[in-house]
Structures are given as structure tokens and as C-alpha cells.
Design a protein around this motif. Structure first.
Motif, PDB file in Angstrom:
ATOM      1  N   GLU A 796       0.799  -1.219   0.000  1.00  0.00           N
ATOM      2  CA  GLU A 796       0.000   0.000   0.000  1.00  0.00           C
ATOM      3  C   GLU A 796       0.835   1.273   0.000  1.00  0.00           C
ATOM      4  O   GLU A 796       0.312   2.365   0.014  1.00  0.00           O
ATOM      5  CB  GLU A 796      -0.922   0.003   1.225  1.00  0.00           C
ATOM      6  CG  GLU A 796      -1.914  -1.165   1.194  1.00  0.00           C
ATOM      7  CD  GLU A 796      -2.790  -1.173   2.421  1.00  0.00           C
ATOM      8  OE1 GLU A 796      -2.604  -0.296   3.288  1.00  0.00           O
ATOM      9  OE2 GLU A 796      -3.660  -2.037   2.532  1.00  0.00           O
ATOM     10  N   ALA A 797       2.158   1.138  -0.027  1.00  0.00           N
ATOM     11  CA  ALA A 797       2.999   2.322   0.015  1.00  0.00           C
ATOM     12  C   ALA A 797       2.801   3.155  -1.244  1.00  0.00           C
ATOM     13  O   ALA A 797       2.570   2.633  -2.324  1.00  0.00           O
ATOM     14  CB  ALA A 797       4.475   1.918   0.124  1.00  0.00           C
ATOM     15  N   PRO A 798       2.864   4.469  -1.143  1.00  0.00           N
ATOM     16  CA  PRO A 798       2.718   5.311  -2.328  1.00  0.00           C
ATOM     17  C   PRO A 798       3.902   5.151  -3.257  1.00  0.00           C
ATOM     18  O   PRO A 798       4.929   4.586  -2.908  1.00  0.00           O
ATOM     19  CB  PRO A 798       2.654   6.719  -1.741  1.00  0.00           C
ATOM     20  CG  PRO A 798       3.370   6.606  -0.438  1.00  0.00           C
ATOM     21  CD  PRO A 798       3.054   5.242   0.086  1.00  0.00           C
ATOM     22  N   SER A 802       9.592   5.595   0.709  1.00  0.00           N
ATOM     23  CA  SER A 802      10.955   5.183   1.013  1.00  0.00           C
ATOM     24  C   SER A 802      11.099   5.088   2.517  1.00  0.00           C
ATOM     25  O   SER A 802      10.328   5.682   3.267  1.00  0.00           O
ATOM     26  CB  SER A 802      11.976   6.178   0.443  1.00  0.00           C
ATOM     27  OG  SER A 802      11.816   7.438   1.057  1.00  0.00           O
ATOM     28  N   GLY A 803      12.084   4.302   2.947  1.00  0.00           N
ATOM     29  CA  GLY A 803      12.404   4.227   4.357  1.00  0.00           C
ATOM     30  C   GLY A 803      11.707   3.129   5.116  1.00  0.00           C
ATOM     31  O   GLY A 803      12.038   2.865   6.259  1.00  0.00           O
ATOM     32  N   GLY A 804      10.722   2.433   4.511  1.00  0.00           N
ATOM     33  CA  GLY A 804      10.077   1.324   5.187  1.00  0.00           C
ATOM     34  C   GLY A 804      10.928   0.071   5.101  1.00  0.00           C
ATOM     35  O   GLY A 804      12.000   0.049   4.484  1.00  0.00           O
ATOM     36  N   ALA A 805      10.462  -1.000   5.732  1.00  0.00           N
ATOM     37  CA  ALA A 805      11.148  -2.288   5.694  1.00  0.00           C
ATOM     38  C   ALA A 805      10.463  -3.195   4.685  1.00  0.00           C
ATOM     39  O   ALA A 805       9.242  -3.288   4.648  1.00  0.00           O
ATOM     40  CB  ALA A 805      11.156  -2.931   7.074  1.00  0.00           C
ATOM     41  N   LEU A 839      13.623   1.787  -0.823  1.00  0.00           N
ATOM     42  CA  LEU A 839      14.156   3.023  -1.380  1.00  0.00           C
ATOM     43  C   LEU A 839      13.150   3.737  -2.269  1.00  0.00           C
ATOM     44  O   LEU A 839      13.113   4.967  -2.309  1.00  0.00           O
ATOM     45  CB  LEU A 839      15.421   2.730  -2.199  1.00  0.00           C
ATOM     46  CG  LEU A 839      16.580   2.045  -1.461  1.00  0.00           C
ATOM     47  CD1 LEU A 839      17.746   1.824  -2.410  1.00  0.00           C
ATOM     48  CD2 LEU A 839      17.022   2.863  -0.259  1.00  0.00           C
ATOM     49  N   GLU A 840      12.326   2.963  -2.961  1.00  0.00           N
ATOM     50  CA  GLU A 840      11.415   3.556  -3.927  1.00  0.00           C
ATOM     51  C   GLU A 840      10.401   2.511  -4.354  1.00  0.00           C
ATOM     52  O   GLU A 840      10.643   1.312  -4.214  1.00  0.00           O
ATOM     53  CB  GLU A 840      12.234   4.037  -5.151  1.00  0.00           C
ATOM     54  CG  GLU A 840      11.469   4.848  -6.154  1.00  0.00           C
ATOM     55  CD  GLU A 840      12.377   5.296  -7.311  1.00  0.00           C
ATOM     56  OE1 GLU A 840      13.601   5.079  -7.202  1.00  0.00           O
ATOM     57  OE2 GLU A 840      11.851   5.817  -8.298  1.00  0.00           O
ATOM     58  N   GLN A 841       9.273   2.965  -4.867  1.00  0.00           N
ATOM     59  CA  GLN A 841       8.274   2.059  -5.406  1.00  0.00           C
ATOM     60  C   GLN A 841       7.865   2.557  -6.784  1.00  0.00           C
ATOM     61  O   GLN A 841       7.752   3.767  -7.027  1.00  0.00           O
ATOM     62  CB  GLN A 841       7.047   1.981  -4.493  1.00  0.00           C
ATOM     63  CG  GLN A 841       6.036   0.919  -4.917  1.00  0.00           C
ATOM     64  CD  GLN A 841       4.936   0.738  -3.887  1.00  0.00           C
ATOM     65  OE1 GLN A 841       4.713   1.628  -3.064  1.00  0.00           O
ATOM     66  NE2 GLN A 841       4.256  -0.373  -3.922  1.00  0.00           N
ATOM     67  N   LEU A 848       9.406  -2.882  -6.194  1.00  0.00           N
ATOM     68  CA  LEU A 848       9.985  -2.204  -5.034  1.00  0.00           C
ATOM     69  C   LEU A 848      11.494  -2.118  -5.225  1.00  0.00           C
ATOM     70  O   LEU A 848      12.146  -3.111  -5.583  1.00  0.00           O
ATOM     71  CB  LEU A 848       9.685  -2.981  -3.747  1.00  0.00           C
ATOM     72  CG  LEU A 848       8.215  -3.279  -3.426  1.00  0.00           C
ATOM     73  CD1 LEU A 848       8.128  -4.152  -2.188  1.00  0.00           C
ATOM     74  CD2 LEU A 848       7.443  -1.995  -3.242  1.00  0.00           C
ATOM     75  N   LYS A 849      12.041  -0.931  -4.971  1.00  0.00           N
ATOM     76  CA  LYS A 849      13.494  -0.786  -5.016  1.00  0.00           C
ATOM     77  C   LYS A 849      14.037  -0.913  -3.601  1.00  0.00           C
ATOM     78  O   LYS A 849      13.583  -0.217  -2.684  1.00  0.00           O
ATOM     79  CB  LYS A 849      13.892   0.559  -5.613  1.00  0.00           C
ATOM     80  CG  LYS A 849      15.399   0.682  -5.859  1.00  0.00           C
ATOM     81  CD  LYS A 849      15.744   1.963  -6.609  1.00  0.00           C
ATOM     82  CE  LYS A 849      17.232   1.984  -6.964  1.00  0.00           C
ATOM     83  NZ  LYS A 849      17.598   3.237  -7.682  1.00  0.00           N
TER      84      LYS A 849
END
Length: 868
Positions: A796-798, A802-805, A839-841, A848-849
Motif C-alpha cells: 500500500e505504500a505510495p 521510502s524508508g520502510g522495511a 528506497l522507492e516504489q 519495489l526498489k
């Protein structure tokens, strides 16, 4: 108009008359000079690129090298030729080895120190020339230069060199093209300008030309050869056809199934051994792939692919991990674990405190009689574990016992049992709860955190050495350095005995495993050979000149004291070859409750649609008599410790205590017995019945509820790893490395890829390794939680998150790519349970990066879970 035609005819006739004379003169000593292009005085430095499609190349690589390689071995057809150290000029890798393609360069010495060979076939003794290729190798043993072990015994490069070779196993590594760098001491040395009528290089029918003094690049992809004297030529390290990744990812589901089935028909190593009928499998499974195409349904496709792989009784293989099916079938537990014991009973060996079974009065040691009305043996035989498939019955049985205690949360379990010291049968109805402790305690890898070194050595209080050997797929250079440090300690301190604990070693490089076993021997024993499918011959080919053997280390690094090796059903693949080696000449006692996993074949990868990277067993290992070894049967213990209530409930590590007694030559405890009659191989004609126990249902029901399958009742099973560690090791509770993985069970050995050695492959082997085992055993699935998303759910990340696990969720390895698309270059693998920083989506949420390598890499969002 006639005069020009007559003149042309006369010139052609003159050519026909003169040509044989010219060739004859050339062969008799009046050799013509080579026609030179780009005459800049000869090369002084070479640059180029290396690309590879198969991530298996990176297994264990710590010190990749670009080296100027002496080709005297090929000229002599001497597969034992060792490149002299003084001839080895090392180049520089100018890009990222793990992110191909990458660049390299190499500066040529003014006067090389290679091996002169007279190759002009003129009958006279001449100084000859030095012939080189540029090649990729990896250093594992000793200093940065390549010794015999680094060279896999010697010979010449057959992969990732400037030469092109016949990659059929029967091709014997014959050079058929590419480029050589040839150095001549003067301008009177001859060299072939073509392959001659026999199509082979450096044979008597080669046409010969004179080379100028110094370096010349010879291009063998032209006819006649091209001789180039540019000062800074560019050259490619060629990936042989046999190593190129089979990629079916752009096909439809049904087309990819057909391509996969054709691959298995031709190259699968154990079709006859396992009695597999590929036509029957096509008839059974192809309609499911067609249905997936018709519905454009990835989930239907992945279930079909999973069930197809599960139907092949080979523990090296693993299909897609369908997370939602796993969750539905296993998220609930009734708070107990069960094991078979020597007398044929199935008993409770763990009870979760205040769990459903505990509250219902089920005691430790209780005998389970029925489960949901079925006799316990029939019920257990009906389970299809999510860690399928299996090569050996005893491993399947252990996993059936593990998964048999799981159930959906909204179900009920009727259990009939007898508590110890109570003849009365009791029947209770239990409601599964979301508890994972009873599932984790049965994991083969309980206690592992993933942070272990590949070799962890220490001294026991009794003065014996003890080493936990976790992997043959970790950093190979570090692994050997730790191993040799241990050998020095053993010898310098006169340690009277050594215990090697292999119970949590899932395999890796078989060649590395063989050579690490060599440290305990004083003779270069022959270990057998492996056969591979030959496209030209249409059958498996065993090269009698390529015998796998020990290459002995320095005498000061060999240990001659008594040794015991502790193994079990999680000792798989390369671990089994190490164990097999140590059983030769009874060099070591093999201590276990049950044989090893029975995974014998060398592996290769292939790519299927929807990011599914799968394995296939392509190498067939045999002993000196042609008998298939390891596969199906494993390596049996020479000292078997029975699984009884005494060994299951002992406060100490029963296998370790037995190994100590074996090394110390004292009485064996726990009823352990010497297993004198165990064979290390099976006749090549021996077969096993198709794995009826693994036949997946054609419906979408959870695996735990599949129909019973007939199976032979195996003997007592291996006790859980929870009791196998020395006292100072972690307790028998699953200890994940990250909070994000706290609800996941330990995998059956993280898949830090089998396959294969970083050294060059011999020509007859279709993968980049000589070793019989290429990959580690497939991992076991994570424990399900109510909160866990489906495997194909999009995080669900936009798009700019960035910064999540990011936690990797997959039974097999997950490819990391350079771009957020399937065509991105392969950077490497990540494994189930690995945690990275997001790092990025990608904008569509499908990629997912993660912080992989120096620049990061992209993985499929369907194979990962994102948390804050």
C-alpha cells in the motif's frame, strides 16, 4: 566479349594450378606471413566486457578475477594442465561484477611467461609461440593467483573466456571460435590460419602462416582467421550456450509449460530413476495452464506451476509460494508437535504452554491415535507439506508430521490420544489458535538467525574440537580461510578429535564440499563423475576423462585425528557429498538418527512467467561403478541413534554426545548402534515409485486437507533440531533476526544459491561448475499470520515511498533487477525472510526498489511485504 572471358578463365585455371603448390610449400617450410589488419605494432592492453544471463554464476563468489590464461593445456589436450603462476597476469574489473554487463581491462607484459608450444606442424623443432585467452575465474584457495584447486583440477577455460567452445558434454571443450592472444619470440614462428578439414585446432591438417614477433590477436570466427595488431583491441568474454538462462517468461502460460516440459524431458537427470511419465504429466497439468491463459489469471497459473513441481519427487525443486493458500492451511495450530518413535508410535514431543492441547489435558509423550477420525498414520500420509517436493521418504514424513498439526483458524480438530502411563483413550475437540511456537519448534533450522558465519569453530570443555559448518554457498574465500584457520588450530594444539556438525547445512557448491573434505585425507581419491544431457548425442554423457577427485591441500593443513560428522534430514545436496566423502575408507563416523536429505543432482535455473525462477536437476552423479549416489536415499549414518522418548526428551544434545563417544572411542549412549551394512550408492537400475504422496489436488483446497496418498511407513524420524545444539547454543525457540519476521517459521535452509562453483566449468557440463550439487535445499515457507497479505497483493505504500522495511516472502529465490521491469538486468538473488530498506516504489506499485548492492535493485512487490 570473348577475350575478357578467356583471360578470366586462364587466370582461374592458373589459380587452381598454383594454389596446391603454395599450400605444399607452406607446409614444407616456406610459410607465408600472416595477413595483418590494424598493424599498430601489436596489442599492449586489452579491454572488454563480460555479461551473463544466469545468476547461478555469482554463487559464493568473493574474489572474481580476469586473468591472462595460458592455453597450452588445450593445445596438448591435457585436462590436468595447471596455468603456471608466473604466466598469470591479472586484469581489473572496471564495473560491478554483480550487475552485468561489466567492463574489464588487462595490460600485457612486454615479455610474457607462458608456455611455448610449436604448433606449425612442419616437422622441425622451433621455439613456438605462447597462446593465451583472457578468462574469468574466481579465487578461493591461497593467494590471489589460481592454484590447482582454483582451476578445478586444471585444463583450460570452457566458459566466460575470449574463446568459444563446443559446449556439448561430448565436445571435450574443443575450441571452435573466439579470439586468442598469441606471442611470438621472433618472426619465424608459425600459427594456424584455420581449423583444417577436421574442424579442430592445433592438428596436423591446419593451414599455417608466419606471425610477426610480439603479440597478435587471432580472430577464429573468420575463415581464414584474422590477424589483428591493434594496440588496444576490445574483446568479449563469451557466455557459452550451455550456460545461457532458459527464459520462458515472455510466453503465454501454456507455451511456457510446454517449453518447461520439453526441458524436463531432455535434461532432467532422474527420469528413469524416479519412473516419471512426462506424457502423463502433460495430460494432467496442461489443461490447468490453458485455463490460466483463458482467464488471464496469474493465481491459477501459479497454483498449476506449484502443483506440477510438487508432483516431481525431487527435493531440489521448489514451485511458486502461493501465500494465501499457505495462510489458509497453516495459520492455526492446536499447540502441539508430533514425532514418530522407534516402536512405530506417533507421540507428542512438544506442547505449547496454555495452548489448546495443553488446556485439553494432552501431555508431553502422549500417543496420538486418530486425527479427525482417521488413524494417525493415514492422516499424516495425506498431508502435502508446503515444503514439497521431497526426494526421500523420511524427509517427506518429517515434514508431514510438522504440517499435519496445522489447521485453518475457523476449523475444529478431533484428537484421540493416550497420555503416558495411562491406558485410557481420550477424545477431545480442539479449536486452532494463531500460535506459531509448536510449528517453529519442528523447523530443521530452529535457532538459526541468518547471521552465522559459514564455519564456526570452538573447543568443547572436554578438549575436542567442534565446528558448525552451515553452508557451502556462502563467501567461498571466507569459508576456506575459516576452515584452514581451524585446521591450523587443530594441528598446532594437538586436538585429539573433531566433531563436524552438518545438521543445518543446506548445500551449495559440491566442488567446494569435496575439496573441504580433502583436508582429512592423504590420498587424492577418485570420487565419481557426473553425466549431463548431450544435445548432439540425444542422451546423457559421462566423460571418462573427467573424474571428480580430491586435490590435496598442503600437508600442514591436513588433520589426521578421529572425526565424527553429525548429519540429519536437513543436510542436503553439497552437504551430502561432503558426508559421502567423509564416509570413504571409514575416515569419519557419520552420526545421525536418519539419512541425509537425498538430493543428489547438479542444478540449473530457468525463468517462467510472472517472475518465477525455478530449478531443474541436470547432473546425474554416479560412483566408479556407474551407480547413482545420494539421490532418493541420502547418506545413511554409520552410527544410528534411535528416536525414542529418551532421545526426544533428553535435556542434552543426544547426537552430539554420541559423536563425542564415537571420537573418544567410548561406549555409545542412547542405544546407538553401528550401522555396518549401509551402502553409499544405489544401482543405476534401481527406481522408486512415483511420489504418490506428493500428488497435489486439482482443486484449490489447502494442502493440509488433501486426499490421502499411499506411502510406505518410514522408520524412526530425525529428532527436531531444537535438541541438537550444544548447551551453550540458542534454546529451542525460533529466533528470527528481525521483528518483521517474528511471525515466520525458520526456513529449511535459506536458498543462498546451489548450484554452483565460482570456478570455470568443464566443457561437458552445462552449468558453471564441476560439482555434483549446485544449489541449496529450497526454503520452507514462513508461518502465516492473520495480518499477512496475500502473495500477489500490492503493497500500500505510495509510489514515492521510502524508508520502510521490505521483507522478502517467497519459497524460492527472488530475482533483483536493475530496472522496475522484467527486462531489467539481473543483479542477483534475495531470499525468503531477508529484510531490506525500501528506497522507492514504481508508479504502478508492481516493483519495489531495495538497498541491494551499491545502487539498489528492484524486486517484484508480489514477493515482498512492506512494513513501517
Amino acid at each position: 566479349m570473348r577475350k575478357p572471358i578467356r583471360l578470366l578463365t586462364a587466370l582461374l585455371l592458373l589459380g587452381l594450378v598454383l594454389t596446391p603448390v603454395t599450400l605444399a610449400l607452406a607446409q614444407d617450410g616456406d610459410i607465408a606471413p600472416a595477413p595483418i589488419v590494424n598493424d599498430e605494432g601489436g596489442p599492449i592492453a586489452i579491454a572488454g566486457q563480460m555479461d551473463y544471463s544466469n545468476p547461478i554464476i555469482t554463487l559464493g563468489v568473493a574474489q572474481p578475477l580476469i586473468v591472462l590464461e595460458d592455453q597450452a593445456g588445450f593445445i596438448d589436450r591435457n585436462e590436468g594442465f595447471i596455468f603456471p603462476i608466473e604466466s598469470q597476469v591479472l586484469g581489473q574489473i572496471t564495473g560491478d561484477f554483480f550487475n552485468p554487463p561489466f567492463g574489464w581491462n588487462l595490460s600485457l607484459p612486454i615479455e610474457p611467461q607462458g608456455t611455448l608450444r610449436d604448433v606449425d606442424n612442419d616437422g622441425e623443432e622451433d621455439p613456438g609461440v605462447m597462446t593465451f585467452a583472457v578468462a574469468y575465474w574466481t579465487n578461493t584457495f591461497g593467494d590471489p593467483y589460481l592454484e590447482q584447486r582454483d582451476q578445478s583440477g586444471g585444463g583450460w577455460s570452457t566458459a566466460f573466456a575470449t574463446t568459444r567452445i563446443n559446449s556439448d558434454p561430448s565436445g571435450k571443450g574443443e575450441v571452435i571460435g573466439g579470439k586468442y592472444i598469441v606471442w611470438a619470440p621472433d618472426d619465424q614462428q608459425g600459427f594456424p590460419s584455420g581449423f583444417g578439414e577436421d574442424g579442430k585446432l592445433f592438428t596436423e591438417d591446419d593451414p599455417i602462416v608466419l606471425l610477426p614477433a610480439g603479440y597478435t590477436v587471432v580472430d577464429m570466427d573468420t575463415d581464414p582467421f584474422t590477424f589483428d595488431r591493434a594496440s588496444r583491441p576490445n574483446m568479449e568474454l563469451i557466455e557459452p550456450e550451455s550456460l545461457i538462462l532458459n527464459d520462458f517468461s515472455d510466453m503465454s502460460y501454456a507455451e511456457a509449460f510446454d517449453a518447461m516440459l520439453d526441458l524436463f524431458r531432455r535434461k532432467y537427470a532422474f527420469t528413469e530413476l524416479k519412473n516419471i511419465d512426462w506424457d502423463a504429466k502433460s495430460a494432467e497439468f496442461r489443461p490447468r495452464f490453458e485455463a490460466a491463459d483463458a482467464e488471464n489469471d496469474s493465481l491459477t497459473y501459479r497454483r498449476a506451476l506449484r502443483d506440477f513441481i510438487w508432483s516431481i519427487p525431487d527435493g531440489h525443486l521448489s514451485g511458486p509460494f502461493v501465500r494465501e493458500d499457505f495462510i489458509a492451511a497453516t495459520q492455526g495450530g492446536v499447540g502441539l508437535a508430533i514425532r514418530d518413535v522407534e516402536d512405530g508410535r506417533t507421540i507428542v514431543n512438544f506442547v505449547t504452554p496454555d495452548g489448546p492441547a495443553d488446556r485439553a489435558g494432552v501431555k508431553l509423550g502422549a500417543e496420538i491415535l486418530t486425527w479427525n477420525g482417521q488413524p494417525i498414520n493415514d492422516y499424516i500420509a495425506s498431508i502435502v507439506p508446503f515444503s514439497s517436493p521431497f526426494s526421500a521418504d523420511h524427509v517427506r514424513r518429517l515434514q508431514q508430521l510438522r504440517y499435519g498439526t496445522r489447521a485453518p483458524l475457523d476449523s475444529e480438530v478431533e484428537l484421540t490420544f493416550k497420555n503416558p502411563d495411562d491406558d485410557a483413550e481420550q477424545t477431545v475437540v480442539l479449536t486452532p489458535e494463531a500460535e506459531s511456537e509448536s510449528f517453529s519448534v519442528s523447523s530443521f533450522n530452529v535457532g538459526r538467525t541468518g547471521a552465522e558465519l559459514p564455519v564456526e569453530f570452538r573447543l568443547l570443555d572436554n578438549g575436542l574440537g567442534y565446528v558448525k559448518l552451515y553452508s557451502f554457498s556462502d563467501n567461498e574465500l571466507l569459508t576456506v580461510q575459516l576452515w584452514e584457520r581451524m585446521m591450523e588450530t587443530l594441528n598446532q594444539n594437538g586436538i585429539p578429535g573433531l566433531i563436524i556438525d552438518m545438521r543445518q547445512n543446506g548445500g551449495g557448491s559440491g566442488f567446494l564440499a569435496d575439496q573441504m573434505a580433502a583436508y582429512f585425507f592423504d590420498e587424492p581419491l577418485e570420487l565419481g563423475k557426473s553425466g549431463y544431457y548431450d544435445e548432439t548425442l540425444g542422451e546423457f554423457y559421462f566423460d571418462e576423462d573427467r573424474i571428480e577427485r580430491f586435490y590435496l591441500p598442503d600437508e600442514t593443513l591436513r588433520y589426521r585425528g578421529p572425526v565424527a560428522v553429525i548429519t540429519g534430514p536437513n543436510c542436503a545436496s553439497a552437504c551430502e557429498f561432503f558426508t559421502h566423502d567423509m564416509a570413504l575408507d571409514r575416515r569419519a563416523d557419520i552420526v545421525a538418527n536418519y539419512p541425509t536429505a537425498g538430493l543428489g543432482g547438479a542444478q540449473d535455473f530457468f525463468q517462467m512467467p510472472d517472475f518465477e525462477m525455478l530449478q531443474i536437476s541436470i547432473g546425474r552423479p554416479v560412483d566408479a561403478d556407474g551407480n547413482i549416489i545420494i539421490e532418493n536415499v541420502g547418506v545413511p549414518p554409520t552410527i544410528r541413534v534411535p528416536v525414542t522418548e529418551e532421545t526426544l526428551f533428553a535435556d542434552s544434545d543426544t547426537l552430539l554426545e554420541t559423536a563425542i563417544a564415537a571420537v573418544s572411542r567410548t561406549a555409545l549412549p542412547y542405544g546407538a548402534m553401528v550401522n555396518e551394512g549401509s551402502a553409499l550408492s544405489q544401482p543405476s537400475g534401481v527406481s522408486v515409485e512415483p511420489a504418490a504422496t506428493e500428488e497435489p489436488a486439482t482443486t484449490e483446497e489447502p494442502a493440509a486437507t488433501e486426499e490421502p496418498a499411499t506411502t510406505e511407513e518410514p522408520a524412526a524420524t530425525e529428532e527436531p533440531a531444537a535438541t541438537e545444539e550444544p548447551a551453550e547454543e540458542p534454546a529451542a525457540v525460533e529466533t528470527p533476526a528481525e521483528d518483521a519476521a517474528a511471525t515466520e517459521a525458520a526456513g529449511e535452509e535459506p536458498a543462498a544459491t546451489e548450484e554452483p562453483s565460482a570456478t570455470e566449468a568443464p566443457a561437458e557440463e552445462p552449468i558453471a561448475t564441476e560439482e555434483p550439487s549446485a544449489t541449496e535445499a529450497p526454503v520452507e515457507e514462513p508461518i502465516a499470520t492473520e495480518e499477512a497479505p496475500a502473495a500477489d497483493a500490492t503493497p500500500e505504500a505510495p509510489a514515492t515511498a521510502s524508508g520502510g522495511a521490505v521483507t522478502v516472502v517467497s519459497t524460492g529465490r527472488v530475482l533483483v533487477r536493475s530496472l522496475p521491469e522484467q527486462s531489467g538486468a539481473i543483479l542477483g538473488f534475495v531470499n525468503n525472510g531477508d529484510v531490506y530498506t525500501l528506497l522507492e516504489q514504481s508508479a504502478d506499485g508492481a516493483w519495489l526498489k531495495i538497498d541491494f548492492g551499491s545502487k539498489g535493485g528492484w524486486i517484484s512487490a508480489a514477493l515482498a511485504q512492506v512494513s513501517e
